[in-house]
Write a protein that holds these residues in place. Structure first.
Motif, PDB file in Angstrom:
ATOM      1  N   ARG A   1      39.543  36.925  37.138  1.00 19.70           N
ATOM      2  CA  ARG A   1      39.875  36.382  38.451  1.00 19.70           C
ATOM      3  C   ARG A   1      40.677  37.365  39.293  1.00 19.70           C
ATOM      4  NH1 ARG A   1      42.401  30.644  37.888  1.00 19.70           N
ATOM      5  NH2 ARG A   1      40.386  30.482  36.785  1.00 19.70           N
TER       6      ARG A   1
ATOM      7  N   TYR B   1      38.431  40.051  40.466  1.00 17.85           N
ATOM      8  CA  TYR B   1      37.480  39.502  41.410  1.00 17.85           C
ATOM      9  C   TYR B   1      38.101  39.335  42.787  1.00 17.85           C
ATOM     10  CZ  TYR B   1      34.669  35.944  43.756  1.00 17.85           C
ATOM     11  OH  TYR B   1      33.946  35.253  44.693  1.00 17.85           O
ATOM     12  N   LYS B   2      39.382  38.923  42.845  1.00 14.58           N
ATOM     13  CA  LYS B   2      40.041  38.755  44.145  1.00 14.58           C
ATOM     14  C   LYS B   2      40.235  40.092  44.833  1.00 14.58           C
ATOM     15  CE  LYS B   2      42.473  34.491  42.939  1.00 14.58           C
ATOM     16  NZ  LYS B   2      43.805  33.844  42.744  1.00 14.58           N
TER      17      LYS B   2
ATOM     18  N   ASN C   1      35.591  33.973  36.849  1.00 18.54           N
ATOM     19  CA  ASN C   1      36.772  33.225  36.428  1.00 18.54           C
ATOM     20  C   ASN C   1      37.517  33.952  35.306  1.00 18.54           C
ATOM     21  OD1 ASN C   1      36.322  31.165  38.269  1.00 18.54           O
ATOM     22  ND2 ASN C   1      35.056  29.981  36.836  1.00 18.54           N
TER      23      ASN C   1
END
Length: 244
Positions: free
Chosen positions: A102, A105-106, A99
């Protein structure tokens, strides 16, 4: 079969009843067989009772099970460190890490996971190394073992252990008064020994003075005797000189 009047079931004939009474009971073998079965049943009950008593004696009864030894303080400290690391990893979970990053991470979820694993591994290693350095610098292993030994030896003491009352004056007094009393007893003993030594020295000094006084009297007496002898010699010499 029914009777002719249809009043109820037919009773068995006397012959059938006699033959039924004469037929022995299956498995009993007559009166002797019944006695054998009763004896066998009594023996089985006795064996069961003995087995139950043996189980009761061997199962512990009033004997308490052995109490496992308490872990040492070094083990407790290591367990605390491990628990801290586990809670640290739980608090900084991968979900929270993702988080925070983010966008990355995507784009790279696998790379994010790899970075997180490396970060957690290096963090745990760094914390363990620093704690080990603190243990080595403070010599905590030896101190923990010595503390365990002191606690183990104190278990045999029946006297209550000292605990602070929370009032500094009373705590200092309770800690210092026994020491001061012991030191006072020691000083009194030393003082008594010194007084005894001084008494002996004083007695020797007085004896020396008495000896000196006796010597002085002896010297004076000999001096007077010598003076008397000298006077007599002079008088004798004068008597010899007068006739001339």
């Amino acid at each position: 079969m029914r009777t002719e009047g249809g009043a109820g079931p037919a009773q068995p004939s006397n012959g059938c009843a006699a033959s039924r009474r004469q037929q022995p009971m299956s498995g009993s073998g007559g009166p002797g067989g019944r006695w054998k079965m009763a004896a066998a049943r009594s023996g089985a009950e006795e064996e069961e009772a003995a087995a139950a008593a043996a189980v009761g004696d061997g199962g512990g009864g009033d004997v308490d099970p052995p109490v496992p030894a308490a872990p040492g303080r070094a083990q407790v400290f290591a367990a605390v460190v491990d628990t801290f690391l586990e809670k640290l990893v739980t608090a900084g979970s991968y979900q929270r890490f993702a988080n925070c990053y983010r966008c990355f991470y995507k784009l790279q979820p696998e790379m994010t996971r790899s970075i997180y694993d490396q970060f957690v591994s290096q963090l745990q290693t760094s914390i363990k190394e620093e704690i080990q350095e603190v243990k080595d610098e403070g010599n905590l292993e030896v101190l923990f073992n010595s503390l365990d030994k002191i606690v183990e030896e104190a278990k045999d003491h029946k006297e209550p252990a000292w605990r602070p009352s929370g009032i500094p004056e009373e705590d200092v007094r309770s800690a210092m008064v026994p020491y001061l009393l012991k030191h006072r007893s020691y000083l009194q003993k030393v003082l008594k020994e010194k007084e005894e030594e001084n008494r002996k020295v004083a007695e020797s000094v007085l004896a020396g003075r008495e000896r000196i006084a006796e010597l002085q009297q002896l010297i004076q007496a000999r001096k007077l005797a010598w003076q008397a002898i000298s006077k007599e010699q002079r008088e004798l010499i004068m008597t010899f000189k007068e006739p001339q």
